[in-house]
Write an enzyme that holds these catalytic residues in place. Structure first.
Site, PDB file in Angstrom:
ATOM      1  N   THR A  97       0.864  -1.181   0.000  1.00  0.00           N
ATOM      2  CA  THR A  97       0.000   0.000   0.000  1.00  0.00           C
ATOM      3  C   THR A  97       0.895   1.223   0.000  1.00  0.00           C
ATOM      4  O   THR A  97       1.583   1.506   0.985  1.00  0.00           O
ATOM      5  CB  THR A  97      -0.924   0.014   1.223  1.00  0.00           C
ATOM      6  N   LYS A 172      -7.491   1.008  -2.772  1.00  0.00           N
ATOM      7  CA  LYS A 172      -7.062   0.634  -1.426  1.00  0.00           C
ATOM      8  C   LYS A 172      -7.289   1.784  -0.456  1.00  0.00           C
ATOM      9  O   LYS A 172      -7.644   1.573   0.710  1.00  0.00           O
ATOM     10  CB  LYS A 172      -5.588   0.224  -1.427  1.00  0.00           C
ATOM     11  N   LYS A 240       0.069   5.154   8.503  1.00  0.00           N
ATOM     12  CA  LYS A 240       0.773   5.368   7.233  1.00  0.00           C
ATOM     13  C   LYS A 240      -0.226   5.421   6.088  1.00  0.00           C
ATOM     14  O   LYS A 240      -0.188   6.324   5.246  1.00  0.00           O
ATOM     15  CB  LYS A 240       1.806   4.263   7.033  1.00  0.00           C
TER      16      LYS A 240
END
Length: 290
Positions: A97, A172, A240
């Site tokens: 990701t 995502k 993150k």
């Protein structure tokens, strides 16, 4: 069956690479910490390499599942990077990701070398990786995706192309945005129930059968009540990811007020020492506040 390199053997990559071996692919792995690669080799019997370039040499597909933008660049670029070892026509599949920006940057670089590139972030957590039941959202050229999909199927319950390069990463981000609000809502519901003196198991049995039901409720309500937060995807990684979501929202003009708020709640969890707790630990912040 394909010749595959797998770069990154964390809680996700380790079982994902193992599923490739189980499906009959010839797999060579690389991990920044050699001990993890050695442990993987002892369990699955694949080959080990000391650099991404060496792992990628002769591979039809190179899969990566590393930490962040900088980690991905480091395994792709430079003399020891995967791109240097790949042959024209080979396809790089990124399960990390990361930002759509670095995806497009590396996709463009791959194209100059005659390589394919598919961004293919995953959802389903450690359990999904171990059970070979991940949801994989992809971006890239249709022919690159169609070539890679049968290999990705080794650890996927669903794999879909959503557009050109970067579309997988955008999807995502949508996934993480949805999860953030869901987990906070579940945490508040359970916290409220505790204060009201309700039985959590009985409550969940009832409301999970209605509109409030979700994967998070079915799989995490009980462990949240028990204060168990060791089920895979860590708060540090979620922050993150949410940082990527919020930065991209600034670029696109999207409004993410709940996501921004929940990101700060996860920051509070980190301050409590919960950076490695899983994302359901949002309830611990509410409980700590009384």
């Amino acid at each position: 069956m394909a010749k595959v390199a797998f770069l990154g053997l964390g809680v996700m990559g380790f079982p994902m690479a193992g599923h490739l071996v189980a499906k009959g692919h010839a797999v060579t792995v690389y991990n920044r910490t050699p001990a993890k690669a050695e442990a993987w080799g002892a369990k699955h019997g694949g080959a080990l390499a000391h650099t991404p370039a060496a792992a990628a040499r002769g591979a039809d597909f190179v899969m990566a599942c590393v930490g962040n933008d900088d980690d991905l660049r480091s395994v792709c670029l430079g003399e020891a990077g995967a791109f240097a070892g790949m042959s024209p026509g080979a396809i790089f599949v990124d399960h990390t990701t990361v930002s759509a920006k670095v995806t497009r940057e590396l996709s463009a670089e791959a194209a100059t070398r005659g390589l394919g590139f598919v961004d293919a972030p995953v959802s389903g957590g450690q359990a999904g990786a171990e059970n070979g039941a991940l949801s994989v959202m992809c971006g890239g050229a249709p022919d690159h995706f169609e070539a890679a999909a049968p290999v990705i199927a080794a650890y996927a319950k669903i794999c879909r192309r959503l557009g050109e390069s970067g579309a997988g990463q955008m999807a995502k981000m949508c996934n993480q945005i949805a999860i953030a609000g869901l987990v906070q809502g579940l945490a508040e519901s359970l916290h409220f129930a505790q204060k009201a003196g309700l039985s959590i198991p009985e409550l969940v049995e009832v409301i999970s059968q209605g509109a409030a039901g979700s994967w998070q409720m079915a799989n995490r309500a009980s462990t949240m009540e028990q204060g168990k937060f060791d089920f895979g995807f860590a708060v540090d990684w979620m922050r993150k990811d949410l940082g990527i979501c919020l930065a991209t929202a600034n670029e696109t003009g999207a409004s993410l007020p709940v996501t921004a708020l929940v990101d700060q709640f996860y920051k509070d969890v980190q301050k409590m020492g919960g950076g490695r707790w899983d994302t359901s630990s949002l309830i611990a912040r509410l409980q700590a506040g009384g």
